[in-house]
Scaffold this motif. Sequence first.
Motif, PDB file in Angstrom:
ATOM      1  N   CYS A 221      40.611  56.697  59.553  1.00  0.00           N
ATOM      2  CA  CYS A 221      41.646  55.761  59.139  1.00  0.00           C
ATOM      3  C   CYS A 221      42.989  56.464  59.293  1.00  0.00           C
ATOM      4  CB  CYS A 221      41.456  55.256  57.713  1.00  0.00           C
ATOM      5  SG  CYS A 221      41.018  56.494  56.483  1.00  0.00           S
ATOM      6  N   ALA A 222      44.009  55.701  59.639  1.00  0.00           N
ATOM      7  CA  ALA A 222      45.317  56.293  59.927  1.00  0.00           C
ATOM      8  C   ALA A 222      46.408  55.268  59.693  1.00  0.00           C
ATOM      9  CB  ALA A 222      45.370  56.801  61.373  1.00  0.00           C
ATOM     10  N   GLY A 223      47.609  55.767  59.436  1.00  0.00           N
ATOM     11  CA  GLY A 223      48.783  54.917  59.284  1.00  0.00           C
ATOM     12  C   GLY A 223      50.023  55.729  59.576  1.00  0.00           C
ATOM     13  N   ILE A 224      50.942  55.160  60.346  1.00  0.00           N
ATOM     14  CA  ILE A 224      52.153  55.893  60.709  1.00  0.00           C
ATOM     15  C   ILE A 224      53.409  55.206  60.189  1.00  0.00           C
ATOM     16  CG2 ILE A 224      51.046  56.888  62.735  1.00  0.00           C
ATOM     17  CD1 ILE A 224      52.640  54.907  64.469  1.00  0.00           C
ATOM     18  N   GLY A 225      53.250  54.175  59.341  1.00  0.00           N
ATOM     19  CA  GLY A 225      54.399  53.488  58.780  1.00  0.00           C
ATOM     20  C   GLY A 225      55.140  54.356  57.785  1.00  0.00           C
ATOM     21  N   SER A 226      56.482  54.372  57.879  1.00  0.00           N
ATOM     22  CA  SER A 226      57.296  55.162  56.950  1.00  0.00           C
ATOM     23  C   SER A 226      58.748  54.700  57.001  1.00  0.00           C
ATOM     24  CB  SER A 226      57.201  56.658  57.303  1.00  0.00           C
ATOM     25  OG  SER A 226      57.859  57.450  56.335  1.00  0.00           O
ATOM     26  N   GLY A 227      58.964  53.367  56.873  1.00  0.00           N
ATOM     27  CA  GLY A 227      60.317  52.844  56.923  1.00  0.00           C
ATOM     28  C   GLY A 227      60.989  53.179  58.237  1.00  0.00           C
ATOM     29  N   ASP A 228      62.219  53.663  58.157  1.00  0.00           N
ATOM     30  CA  ASP A 228      62.939  54.031  59.370  1.00  0.00           C
ATOM     31  C   ASP A 228      62.358  55.269  60.035  1.00  0.00           C
ATOM     32  OD1 ASP A 228      64.663  51.925  59.131  1.00  0.00           O
ATOM     33  OD2 ASP A 228      66.275  53.080  58.194  1.00  0.00           O
ATOM     34  N   ALA A 229      61.477  55.973  59.335  1.00  0.00           N
ATOM     35  CA  ALA A 229      60.849  57.176  59.893  1.00  0.00           C
ATOM     36  C   ALA A 229      59.454  56.874  60.449  1.00  0.00           C
ATOM     37  CB  ALA A 229      60.758  58.256  58.827  1.00  0.00           C
ATOM     38  N   THR A 230      59.131  55.600  60.639  1.00  0.00           N
ATOM     39  CA  THR A 230      57.820  55.231  61.159  1.00  0.00           C
ATOM     40  C   THR A 230      57.525  55.976  62.469  1.00  0.00           C
ATOM     41  OG1 THR A 230      57.786  53.048  60.120  1.00  0.00           O
ATOM     42  CG2 THR A 230      56.493  53.314  62.139  1.00  0.00           C
ATOM     43  N   GLY A 231      56.332  56.521  62.531  1.00  0.00           N
ATOM     44  CA  GLY A 231      55.894  57.238  63.725  1.00  0.00           C
ATOM     45  C   GLY A 231      55.656  58.715  63.505  1.00  0.00           C
ATOM     46  N   TRP A 232      56.250  59.291  62.433  1.00  0.00           N
ATOM     47  CA  TRP A 232      56.128  60.745  62.283  1.00  0.00           C
ATOM     48  C   TRP A 232      54.688  61.222  62.109  1.00  0.00           C
ATOM     49  CZ3 TRP A 232      53.825  62.895  58.135  1.00  0.00           C
ATOM     50  CH2 TRP A 232      53.843  62.217  56.909  1.00  0.00           C
ATOM     51  N   PRO A 233      53.785  60.487  61.418  1.00  0.00           N
ATOM     52  CA  PRO A 233      52.422  61.017  61.330  1.00  0.00           C
ATOM     53  C   PRO A 233      51.740  61.166  62.696  1.00  0.00           C
ATOM     54  CG  PRO A 233      52.786  59.369  59.614  1.00  0.00           C
ATOM     55  CD  PRO A 233      53.935  59.265  60.577  1.00  0.00           C
ATOM     56  N   ALA A 234      52.114  60.327  63.640  1.00  0.00           N
ATOM     57  CA  ALA A 234      51.536  60.458  64.990  1.00  0.00           C
ATOM     58  C   ALA A 234      52.061  61.701  65.688  1.00  0.00           C
ATOM     59  CB  ALA A 234      51.857  59.206  65.816  1.00  0.00           C
ATOM     60  N   THR A 235      53.309  62.082  65.418  1.00  0.00           N
ATOM     61  CA  THR A 235      53.821  63.321  66.012  1.00  0.00           C
ATOM     62  C   THR A 235      53.096  64.532  65.452  1.00  0.00           C
ATOM     63  OG1 THR A 235      55.631  63.738  64.431  1.00  0.00           O
ATOM     64  CG2 THR A 235      56.081  62.206  66.236  1.00  0.00           C
ATOM     65  N   ASP A 236      52.685  64.465  64.181  1.00  0.00           N
ATOM     66  CA  ASP A 236      51.902  65.566  63.601  1.00  0.00           C
ATOM     67  C   ASP A 236      50.573  65.738  64.327  1.00  0.00           C
ATOM     68  OD1 ASP A 236      53.918  65.959  61.805  1.00  0.00           O
ATOM     69  OD2 ASP A 236      52.768  65.430  60.022  1.00  0.00           O
ATOM     70  N   TRP A 237      49.937  64.637  64.685  1.00  0.00           N
ATOM     71  CA  TRP A 237      48.707  64.712  65.473  1.00  0.00           C
ATOM     72  C   TRP A 237      48.981  65.466  66.789  1.00  0.00           C
ATOM     73  CZ3 TRP A 237      43.562  63.600  65.278  1.00  0.00           C
ATOM     74  CH2 TRP A 237      43.093  62.840  64.199  1.00  0.00           C
ATOM     75  N   MET A 238      50.051  65.098  67.456  1.00  0.00           N
ATOM     76  CA  MET A 238      50.403  65.757  68.722  1.00  0.00           C
ATOM     77  C   MET A 238      50.585  67.262  68.526  1.00  0.00           C
ATOM     78  SD  MET A 238      50.865  63.935  71.624  1.00  0.00           S
ATOM     79  CE  MET A 238      52.239  64.720  72.491  1.00  0.00           C
ATOM     80  N   GLU A 239      51.280  67.636  67.471  1.00  0.00           N
ATOM     81  CA  GLU A 239      51.581  69.045  67.229  1.00  0.00           C
ATOM     82  C   GLU A 239      50.326  69.844  66.902  1.00  0.00           C
ATOM     83  OE1 GLU A 239      55.919  67.607  65.627  1.00  0.00           O
ATOM     84  OE2 GLU A 239      54.315  68.060  64.210  1.00  0.00           O
ATOM     85  N   ASP A 240      49.466  69.290  66.054  1.00  0.00           N
ATOM     86  CA  ASP A 240      48.226  69.983  65.719  1.00  0.00           C
ATOM     87  C   ASP A 240      47.353  70.181  66.952  1.00  0.00           C
ATOM     88  OD1 ASP A 240      47.556  71.125  63.248  1.00  0.00           O
ATOM     89  OD2 ASP A 240      47.422  69.184  62.259  1.00  0.00           O
TER      90      ASP A 240
END
Length: 464
Positions: A221-240
Amino acid sequence: MTQSKRRTGAVMIGCIAGLSLVLTACGTDDAGNGDNAAAEEADENGDPADDPSDCAAYEQYGDLSGTTVHVYTSIVAPEDTAHIESYRPFEECTGATIDYEGSGEFEAQLTVRVRGGNAPDIAYFPQPGLLETVVNDTDAVQPLDGTLAEEYTAEYFAEDWKELGTVDGTFYASPIGANVKSFVWYSPDMFADAGYEIPETWDDMIALSDQIVADGGKPWCAGIGSGDATGWPATDWMEDVMLRMHGPDVYDQWMTHEIPFNDPQVAEVLAAVGDILKNDDYVNGGLGDVTSIAATEFQAAGLPILDGNCWMHRQASFYQANFDEAGATVAPDGDVYAFYLPPMSEEFGNPVLGGGEFAAAFNDRPEVQAFQAFLASPEWANLKAAEGNWISANTGLDPANVDTEINRLSVEILQDPETIFRFDASDLMPGEVGAGTFWTEMTNWIANDKPDNEVLDAIENSWP
């Protein structure tokens, strides 16, 4: 603006000799009661964090009665309460009032407020790249060279942490909190009942995901919503995945733009992330299809684990606050716990991705300088840790004041000179990219199924 070449993203370099793949920490008993034991030990030892009436450490700040310091951050409920509580001894001992404001639109609104003459006294920057952008675009951030905040930073933090708050040779932002991101949350009970084992390699994790699908479940399960910062959890996936697939050297080259964002190595990483996040069989347990990841707020994204609707959720140590808010027990034998995101190859060992916040000031009034120094002090590090679910790379932080096993392990990782640690790359990239196109294009990748090559080309073309 160009990315400062001083930034390597290497807060600590080395190798983890024996990081346990199942997260455990020192000082816990067999029943997993180490959290209460640590808190009781702190009480018995009379730690200053438990005795805010002792004002000796605050005398250096002077009498600040009648003054107010406005603090603006991206930290919102439920994490904000502990911050507000941790300021009380400073307020009681100095007479100052700390006016806290958390916002989910911090990244988008900060520069607007600064340019509009409505800057906060202090802002917590979760992205050093954004700090660099604000410093260069507004000329409004106050230098810390020669201040008590600089003195505390030099004394209690590794030099590389100070460098992360430095722009073009001038120190602007003192490090405060930190986090470790390379964790996967899961239900120990569910794993035990199904006969699943903690994966020790990336291939093991993919095989486990396939087994869960074969057994009729949704592994992720995953979610990348974060207001105007939506998308940052997906960048963490890329970095890891970048750290695991290509190692810290290529990670650094990617972060500093020594290789382009659409380099074949970066494309290989995005494809590997897509094998999980854009796999209809794998996601999005309890929440919807692949596109639901973009619409799901990150705070709620891991909660389906508690209902048995998904099995794994990749997120940082700070995510524990959301399970706590849901009333779950976070422990090796509790409702939910975490394991280390497995490595991809022996060549790069067990790398760890992390992040943190940095305090920068827009005013040099005495009360503002005093509060900024307080944030870099061991007194505040211990007070904040005692409030729960928070850690720091501050070497004055007593592990006895860290509340959970996961957080204590995170502190050990941060303080271990043998750790291969890399700071969140998007937080170090120029603000236009790291807090801009990287977020928005990863969101388009999920929400609109934008092709991999178009996503990477768009981010590359946005690099200043």
